[in-house]
Design an enzyme around this catalytic site. Structure first.
Site, PDB file in Angstrom:
ATOM      1  N   HIS A  51       0.843  -1.194   0.000  1.00 15.83           N
ATOM      2  CA  HIS A  51       0.000   0.000   0.000  1.00 15.83           C
ATOM      3  C   HIS A  51       0.880   1.247   0.000  1.00 15.83           C
ATOM      4  O   HIS A  51       2.111   1.140   0.116  1.00 15.83           O
ATOM      5  CB  HIS A  51      -0.938   0.013   1.217  1.00 15.83           C
ATOM      6  CG  HIS A  51      -0.240  -0.103   2.534  1.00 15.83           C
ATOM      7  ND1 HIS A  51       0.537   0.897   3.052  1.00 15.83           N
ATOM      8  CD2 HIS A  51      -0.177  -1.120   3.427  1.00 15.83           C
ATOM      9  CE1 HIS A  51       1.027   0.514   4.210  1.00 15.83           C
ATOM     10  NE2 HIS A  51       0.632  -0.720   4.465  1.00 15.83           N
TER      11      HIS A  51
HETATM   12  P1  TYD Z   1      -1.146  -2.410   8.154  1.00 18.07           P
HETATM   13  O1  TYD Z   1      -0.609  -1.026   8.126  1.00 18.07           O
HETATM   14  O2  TYD Z   1      -2.171  -2.767   7.116  1.00 18.07           O
HETATM   15  O3  TYD Z   1       0.035  -3.470   8.118  1.00 18.07           O
HETATM   16  P2  TYD Z   1       1.007  -3.864   6.931  1.00 18.07           P
HETATM   17  O4  TYD Z   1       1.087  -2.682   6.022  1.00 18.07           O
HETATM   18  O5  TYD Z   1       2.324  -4.157   7.572  1.00 18.07           O
HETATM   19  O6  TYD Z   1       0.443  -5.057   6.276  1.00 18.07           O
HETATM   20  O7  TYD Z   1      -1.753  -2.675   9.606  1.00 18.07           O
HETATM   21  C1  TYD Z   1      -2.230  -3.939  10.020  1.00 18.07           C
HETATM   22  C2  TYD Z   1      -3.353  -3.727  11.021  1.00 18.07           C
HETATM   23  O8  TYD Z   1      -2.897  -3.025  12.163  1.00 18.07           O
HETATM   24  C3  TYD Z   1      -4.515  -2.925  10.447  1.00 18.07           C
HETATM   25  O9  TYD Z   1      -5.708  -3.553  10.845  1.00 18.07           O
HETATM   26  C4  TYD Z   1      -4.418  -1.581  11.096  1.00 18.07           C
HETATM   27  C5  TYD Z   1      -3.661  -1.849  12.381  1.00 18.07           C
HETATM   28  N1  TYD Z   1      -2.761  -0.725  12.742  1.00 18.07           N
HETATM   29  C6  TYD Z   1      -3.107   0.140  13.753  1.00 18.07           C
HETATM   30  O10 TYD Z   1      -4.193   0.033  14.375  1.00 18.07           O
HETATM   31  N2  TYD Z   1      -2.248   1.143  14.109  1.00 18.07           N
HETATM   32  C7  TYD Z   1      -1.055   1.322  13.450  1.00 18.07           C
HETATM   33  O11 TYD Z   1      -0.288   2.251  13.792  1.00 18.07           O
HETATM   34  C8  TYD Z   1      -0.714   0.430  12.373  1.00 18.07           C
HETATM   35  C9  TYD Z   1       0.553   0.585  11.604  1.00 18.07           C
HETATM   36  C10 TYD Z   1      -1.597  -0.587  12.065  1.00 18.07           C
END
Ligand code: TYD
Length: 133
Positions: A51
């Site tokens: 993303h």
């Molecule tokens: P995400 O940013 O989609 O992870 P990655 O890019 O590594 O795959 O985040 C995964 C999950 O964690 C998503 O449900 C949102 C949550 N999250 C938070 O609540 N706070 C945060 O600061 C981050 C980075 C993620």
């Protein structure tokens, strides 16, 4: 001028008792830090990210072990291998990012310029390309 992703070398105090590095906001990390999170216990072969953020800037450090960060600015795609705890990767906003190839027991520290905001995410590569224009 659009900012480019870049590796930033961090201070390193070598000591026979163990080494020490640190980061300060607006200095080694080129923004004000609003949030920190870390990624750990990643099973072999898993990929994180996939993303872009509209506003959020990040600074990524491999505190332990190693992993790769693939960054795509739309103009250029580059792979950064992080495997030293005294280097950070600065990822400006508007960059498509993916983290992969995590070694066993690797630990990724991410400091971010904004609080968590689901509206800030771009999950579709097509949408990412559209917003770049
Ligand atoms: P995400 O940013 O989609 O992870 P990655 O890019 O590594 O795959 O985040 C995964 C999950 O964690 C998503 O449900 C949102 C949550 N999250 C938070 O609540 N706070 C945060 O600061 C981050 C980075 C993620």
């Amino acid at each position: 001028m659009i900012e480019q992703p870049r590796l930033i070398q961090l201070p390193k105090f070598l000591d026979k008792r163990g080494n020490l590095s640190f980061i300060e906001e607006c200095k080694h990390v080129p923004f004000k830090i609003e949030r920190s999170y870390w990624i750990y216990d990643v099973p072999g072969g898993q990929v994180r990210g996939g993303h872009a953020y509209r506003r959020n800037k990040e600074f990524i450090v491999a505190l332990s072990g190693s992993f790769d960060v693939v960054l795509d600015t739309g103009a250029e795609k580059k792979l950064f291998s992080l495997n030293r705890s005294y280097f950070g990767l600065y990822v400006p906003e508007g960059v498509w990012r993916q983290m992969q190839n995590f070694s066993t027991n690797s630990l990724a520290l991410v400091v971010a310029s904004t609080l968590f905001d689901p509206e800030d995410y771009i999950y579709s590569y097509e949408q990412f390309k559209a917003e770049l224009r």
